[in-house]
Write a protein that holds these residues in place. Structure first.
Motif, PDB file in Angstrom:
ATOM      1  N   ARG A  66     -43.070 -31.670  55.699  1.00 48.06           N
ATOM      2  CA  ARG A  66     -42.844 -30.416  56.396  1.00 48.06           C
ATOM      3  C   ARG A  66     -42.594 -29.332  55.370  1.00 48.06           C
ATOM      4  NH1 ARG A  66     -38.731 -29.230  61.417  1.00 48.06           N
ATOM      5  NH2 ARG A  66     -39.052 -26.996  61.524  1.00 48.06           N
ATOM      6  N   SER A  67     -43.517 -28.367  55.258  1.00 44.32           N
ATOM      7  CA  SER A  67     -43.394 -27.293  54.282  1.00 44.32           C
ATOM      8  C   SER A  67     -42.658 -26.118  54.901  1.00 44.32           C
ATOM      9  CB  SER A  67     -44.783 -26.832  53.820  1.00 44.32           C
ATOM     10  OG  SER A  67     -45.454 -27.862  53.149  1.00 44.32           O
ATOM     11  N   ASP A  68     -41.574 -25.727  54.274  1.00 41.06           N
ATOM     12  CA  ASP A  68     -40.845 -24.564  54.729  1.00 41.06           C
ATOM     13  C   ASP A  68     -41.412 -23.315  54.067  1.00 41.06           C
ATOM     14  OD1 ASP A  68     -37.861 -26.504  54.576  1.00 41.06           O
ATOM     15  OD2 ASP A  68     -39.087 -26.020  56.325  1.00 41.06           O
ATOM     16  N   VAL A  69     -41.111 -22.152  54.658  1.00 40.53           N
ATOM     17  CA  VAL A  69     -41.503 -20.902  54.028  1.00 40.53           C
ATOM     18  C   VAL A  69     -40.847 -20.829  52.660  1.00 40.53           C
ATOM     19  CG1 VAL A  69     -41.375 -18.399  54.185  1.00 40.53           C
ATOM     20  CG2 VAL A  69     -41.800 -19.761  56.228  1.00 40.53           C
TER      21      VAL A  69
ATOM     22  N   GLU B 216     -39.752 -15.673  45.602  1.00 37.06           N
ATOM     23  CA  GLU B 216     -41.181 -15.740  45.370  1.00 37.06           C
ATOM     24  C   GLU B 216     -41.846 -14.524  45.991  1.00 37.06           C
ATOM     25  OE1 GLU B 216     -42.869 -19.437  46.519  1.00 37.06           O
ATOM     26  OE2 GLU B 216     -41.198 -20.613  45.741  1.00 37.06           O
ATOM     27  N   SER B 217     -43.093 -14.292  45.594  1.00 37.59           N
ATOM     28  CA  SER B 217     -43.800 -13.139  46.136  1.00 37.59           C
ATOM     29  C   SER B 217     -44.040 -13.323  47.618  1.00 37.59           C
ATOM     30  CB  SER B 217     -45.133 -12.952  45.409  1.00 37.59           C
ATOM     31  OG  SER B 217     -46.043 -13.965  45.796  1.00 37.59           O
ATOM     32  N   GLU B 218     -44.226 -12.200  48.330  1.00 39.71           N
ATOM     33  CA  GLU B 218     -44.453 -12.265  49.777  1.00 39.71           C
ATOM     34  C   GLU B 218     -45.699 -13.088  50.079  1.00 39.71           C
ATOM     35  OE1 GLU B 218     -45.268  -9.241  53.539  1.00 39.71           O
ATOM     36  OE2 GLU B 218     -44.549  -8.456  51.619  1.00 39.71           O
ATOM     37  N   GLU B 219     -46.734 -12.940  49.301  1.00 44.87           N
ATOM     38  CA  GLU B 219     -47.976 -13.682  49.545  1.00 44.87           C
ATOM     39  C   GLU B 219     -47.760 -15.172  49.397  1.00 44.87           C
ATOM     40  OE1 GLU B 219     -52.595 -13.891  47.890  1.00 44.87           O
ATOM     41  OE2 GLU B 219     -51.211 -12.365  47.134  1.00 44.87           O
ATOM     42  N   GLU B 220     -46.992 -15.566  48.343  1.00 45.82           N
ATOM     43  CA  GLU B 220     -46.723 -16.987  48.148  1.00 45.82           C
ATOM     44  C   GLU B 220     -45.838 -17.528  49.259  1.00 45.82           C
ATOM     45  OE1 GLU B 220     -46.827 -17.384  43.295  1.00 45.82           O
ATOM     46  OE2 GLU B 220     -45.025 -16.619  44.264  1.00 45.82           O
ATOM     47  N   ALA B 221     -44.908 -16.688  49.729  1.00 40.90           N
ATOM     48  CA  ALA B 221     -43.960 -17.160  50.730  1.00 40.90           C
ATOM     49  C   ALA B 221     -44.633 -17.460  52.055  1.00 40.90           C
ATOM     50  CB  ALA B 221     -42.864 -16.125  50.923  1.00 40.90           C
ATOM     51  N   LEU B 222     -45.697 -16.760  52.378  1.00 41.67           N
ATOM     52  CA  LEU B 222     -46.335 -16.937  53.670  1.00 41.67           C
ATOM     53  C   LEU B 222     -47.051 -18.273  53.799  1.00 41.67           C
ATOM     54  CD1 LEU B 222     -47.789 -13.373  54.351  1.00 41.67           C
ATOM     55  CD2 LEU B 222     -46.047 -14.551  55.666  1.00 41.67           C
ATOM     56  N   ASN B 223     -47.694 -18.745  52.744  1.00 39.86           N
ATOM     57  CA  ASN B 223     -48.536 -19.943  52.806  1.00 39.86           C
ATOM     58  C   ASN B 223     -49.730 -19.758  53.729  1.00 39.86           C
ATOM     59  OD1 ASN B 223     -47.080 -21.743  51.063  1.00 39.86           O
ATOM     60  ND2 ASN B 223     -45.518 -21.866  52.662  1.00 39.86           N
ATOM     61  N   VAL B 224     -49.939 -18.557  54.205  1.00 40.31           N
ATOM     62  CA  VAL B 224     -51.012 -18.248  55.146  1.00 40.31           C
ATOM     63  C   VAL B 224     -51.536 -16.855  54.809  1.00 40.31           C
ATOM     64  CG1 VAL B 224     -50.233 -19.691  57.078  1.00 40.31           C
ATOM     65  CG2 VAL B 224     -49.299 -17.395  56.777  1.00 40.31           C
TER      66      VAL B 224
ATOM     67  N   GLU C 255     -51.466  -6.515  62.055  1.00 40.44           N
ATOM     68  CA  GLU C 255     -51.901  -7.698  61.300  1.00 40.44           C
ATOM     69  C   GLU C 255     -51.194  -8.926  61.853  1.00 40.44           C
ATOM     70  OE1 GLU C 255     -52.871  -6.347  56.758  1.00 40.44           O
ATOM     71  OE2 GLU C 255     -50.766  -6.751  57.264  1.00 40.44           O
ATOM     72  N   ILE C 256     -51.898 -10.034  61.887  1.00 38.71           N
ATOM     73  CA  ILE C 256     -51.258 -11.312  62.190  1.00 38.71           C
ATOM     74  C   ILE C 256     -51.888 -12.397  61.328  1.00 38.71           C
ATOM     75  CG2 ILE C 256     -50.804 -10.606  64.581  1.00 38.71           C
ATOM     76  CD1 ILE C 256     -52.785 -12.737  65.466  1.00 38.71           C
ATOM     77  N   VAL C 257     -51.255 -13.542  61.306  1.00 36.06           N
ATOM     78  CA  VAL C 257     -51.757 -14.674  60.534  1.00 36.06           C
ATOM     79  C   VAL C 257     -53.120 -15.105  61.075  1.00 36.06           C
ATOM     80  CG1 VAL C 257     -51.381 -17.134  60.076  1.00 36.06           C
ATOM     81  CG2 VAL C 257     -49.484 -15.507  59.852  1.00 36.06           C
ATOM     82  N   SER C 258     -54.062 -15.298  60.193  1.00 38.11           N
ATOM     83  CA  SER C 258     -55.385 -15.745  60.626  1.00 38.11           C
ATOM     84  C   SER C 258     -55.318 -17.181  61.124  1.00 38.11           C
ATOM     85  CB  SER C 258     -56.387 -15.643  59.479  1.00 38.11           C
ATOM     86  OG  SER C 258     -56.134 -16.631  58.497  1.00 38.11           O
ATOM     87  N   LEU C 259     -56.126 -17.491  62.116  1.00 35.73           N
ATOM     88  CA  LEU C 259     -56.185 -18.867  62.604  1.00 35.73           C
ATOM     89  C   LEU C 259     -56.723 -19.790  61.524  1.00 35.73           C
ATOM     90  CD1 LEU C 259     -55.852 -20.935  64.829  1.00 35.73           C
ATOM     91  CD2 LEU C 259     -58.097 -20.279  65.717  1.00 35.73           C
ATOM     92  N   SER C 260     -57.671 -19.313  60.734  1.00 36.81           N
ATOM     93  CA  SER C 260     -58.243 -20.145  59.664  1.00 36.81           C
ATOM     94  C   SER C 260     -57.166 -20.614  58.700  1.00 36.81           C
ATOM     95  CB  SER C 260     -59.316 -19.366  58.893  1.00 36.81           C
ATOM     96  OG  SER C 260     -60.419 -19.083  59.705  1.00 36.81           O
ATOM     97  N   SER C 261     -56.308 -19.692  58.270  1.00 32.68           N
ATOM     98  CA  SER C 261     -55.278 -20.085  57.306  1.00 32.68           C
ATOM     99  C   SER C 261     -54.192 -20.928  57.966  1.00 32.68           C
ATOM    100  CB  SER C 261     -54.671 -18.846  56.642  1.00 32.68           C
ATOM    101  OG  SER C 261     -53.965 -18.041  57.571  1.00 32.68           O
TER     102      SER C 261
ATOM    103  N   ALA D 181     -46.900 -16.133  63.794  1.00 30.24           N
ATOM    104  CA  ALA D 181     -48.045 -15.256  63.558  1.00 30.24           C
ATOM    105  C   ALA D 181     -47.727 -14.100  62.625  1.00 30.24           C
ATOM    106  CB  ALA D 181     -48.565 -14.707  64.887  1.00 30.24           C
ATOM    107  N   GLN D 182     -46.453 -13.960  62.238  1.00 33.21           N
ATOM    108  CA  GLN D 182     -46.077 -12.918  61.279  1.00 33.21           C
ATOM    109  C   GLN D 182     -45.619 -13.484  59.947  1.00 33.21           C
ATOM    110  OE1 GLN D 182     -45.737  -9.014  61.714  1.00 33.21           O
ATOM    111  NE2 GLN D 182     -47.576 -10.039  62.439  1.00 33.21           N
ATOM    112  N   THR D 183     -44.823 -14.539  59.974  1.00 37.94           N
ATOM    113  CA  THR D 183     -44.245 -15.071  58.739  1.00 37.94           C
ATOM    114  C   THR D 183     -44.959 -16.304  58.219  1.00 37.94           C
ATOM    115  OG1 THR D 183     -42.694 -16.562  59.848  1.00 37.94           O
ATOM    116  CG2 THR D 183     -41.995 -14.269  59.537  1.00 37.94           C
ATOM    117  N   GLY D 184     -45.712 -17.001  59.083  1.00 36.40           N
ATOM    118  CA  GLY D 184     -46.338 -18.254  58.684  1.00 36.40           C
ATOM    119  C   GLY D 184     -45.402 -19.444  58.752  1.00 36.40           C
ATOM    120  N   GLU D 185     -44.145 -19.241  59.153  1.00 31.02           N
ATOM    121  CA  GLU D 185     -43.206 -20.357  59.256  1.00 31.02           C
ATOM    122  C   GLU D 185     -43.693 -21.344  60.299  1.00 31.02           C
ATOM    123  OE1 GLU D 185     -38.419 -21.178  59.927  1.00 31.02           O
ATOM    124  OE2 GLU D 185     -39.264 -19.169  60.191  1.00 31.02           O
ATOM    125  N   MET D 186     -43.526 -22.631  59.994  1.00 31.48           N
ATOM    126  CA  MET D 186     -44.041 -23.687  60.873  1.00 31.48           C
ATOM    127  C   MET D 186     -42.900 -24.414  61.566  1.00 31.48           C
ATOM    128  SD  MET D 186     -46.372 -27.012  59.878  1.00 31.48           S
ATOM    129  CE  MET D 186     -47.682 -26.016  59.184  1.00 31.48           C
TER     130      MET D 186
END
Length: 397
Positions: free
Chosen positions: A19-22, A27-35, A286-292, A381-386
């Motif tokens: 289980r990958s957490d945000v 870390e940079s915002e881009e790295e933190a999203l994972n998406v 903007e929202i998280v892409s379904l692909s990512s 859909a905003q943070t990429g948190e799972m």
């Protein structure tokens, strides 16, 4: 009023999973999203491309139909108040006046903080709560109201593979899934939708149930679950979910459930925790892409025990209480989940649904109260948190 029992099942889908957490805040915002965040204008093309993906450790069903809204929002909601003030008018939406006009009307505090008006008269019953709770049953109920017995069939009628011509043949009648859906939808449109004008309310799932030696019903009946959509996005309707310590309610659910008899006539109904209304909303560009999001799931769950199929994908609002709904914690003053005026935080997520196989159900009244049980993965859909729940014993209400 007889309520379904809290029940349990036992099988786990996973032997292990990562289980990958945000990522951490340094870390940079881009790295933190994972998406990947993309413009909402790009989302339709992204969804089309995403559904063509062939992940290495799970399968995307060929019948997935992602419904995108015209606009995207983060929303907050609030449990309504004072709904019971017009209880006689609400009674009249479900019963002829002669049924309740001479009945004793009971005004009381029920289910912790909810106040309600109710009547019971010659087998007919209705209860209206200040928080928007409604439940009723008719004297025509052939058995215990709100009973949930053996699940014979289940259809998610908003999916492309739902066979609406499927026919149940009983000793007294023939009825198709299409007729059950149409009868239920007509009832929702004509009798119930007036109370929640902010939402599109539509049939989501039909569970056909059959009697056995323990059931109080003598023939098939149909349990119909309706979903509420706000501006094209569904409110969470799967299961109430607690946090990892099982002491605080993490997600609430809001739906409507209707029971029909073998002829498609209404027997009883409940809307569970009542009604909420949207309060604040923020439009998203903007929202998280379904692909990512799909890529993120593929990278996270690396050790599935069996081949996994994602049966459905859509955007959804998870609904988290912004109050303490559990009296057995030290998290502050306790408020019942049924309390009028409660504030609820809505969160836009990508929802990935995994149906349970038939062999993972323990059939019977004492083991299968709901029947519409699905595992799920949420990607914010905003943070990429799972977030996810795969343990079947945590999925049964």
């Amino acid at each position: 009023m007889k309520k379904p029992l809290l029940l349990a099942a036992s099988l786990l889908l996973l032997t292990s999973c990562a289980r990958s957490d945000v990522a951490s805040s340094n870390e940079s915002e881009e790295e933190a999203l994972n998406v990947e965040l993309i413009s909402v204008d790009e989302l339709a093309d992204d969804v089309e491309a995403a559904l063509k993906k062939t992940p290495s450790n799970f399968v995307l069903s060929n019948y997935i139909n992602v419904e995108l809204p015209d606009e995207y929002y983060e929303c907050d909601f609030q449990q309504i108040s004072g709904f019971d003030e017009n209880y006689e008018s609400i009674f009249s939406s479900f019963f002829d006046e002669e049924v309740y006009k001479d009945a004793e009307i009971v005004h009381e505090t029920t289910i912790d903080a909810m106040t309600s008006y109710s009547f019971e008269n010659d087998g007919d019953f209705c209860c209206v709560g200040d928080n928007g709770f409604v439940a009723f049953y008719y004297s025509s109920v052939d058995g215990s109201p709100f009973e949930t017995g053996i699940r014979a069939d289940i259809f998610h009628t908003d999916r492309a593979d739902a066979d609406l011509d499927y026919t149940w043949v009983t000793k007294d009648n023939r009825i198709t899934l299409r007729e059950v859906v149409e009868n239920a939808q007509t009832w929702f449109d004509e009798r119930y939708a007036q109370f929640e004008p902010d939402y599109q309310i539509s049939v989501k799932t039909v569970v056909a149930r059959k009697p056995d030696e323990e059931s109080s019903y003598s023939d098939f009946y149909y349990q119909v679950f309706a979903e509420k959509k706000y501006k094209g996005v569904a409110l969470d309707s799967l299961i109430p979910m607690y946090n990892d310590d099982s002491d605080l309610l993490k997600y609430q659910t809001y739906r409507v459930c209707l029971w029909l008899d073998i002829y498609g006539d209404v027997l009883c109904m409940t809307n569970g925790t009542g009604m909420i209304t949207p309060t604040d909303e923020e439009k998203l560009t903007e929202i998280v892409s379904l692909s990512s999001a799909i890529d993120y799931i593929e990278e996270t769950f690396t050790d599935f025990e069996t081949s996994l199929t994602i049966n459905d994908i859509n955007l959804k609002y998870t609904l988290s209480p912004s109050y303490n709904p559990n009296p057995d914690t030290d998290a502050g003053e306790y408020d019942s989940a049924y309390k009028a005026g409660n504030e609820v935080d809505g969160n836009l997520v990508w929802e990935f649904v995994i149906d349970l196989a038939d062999n993972e159900f323990s059939f019977g009244i004492d083991n299968d109260s709901y029947g519409n049980i699905q595992r799920f993965i949420y990607v914010d859909a905003q943070t990429g948190e799972m977030d996810f729940e795969f343990n079947a014993s945590n999925l049964i209400q």
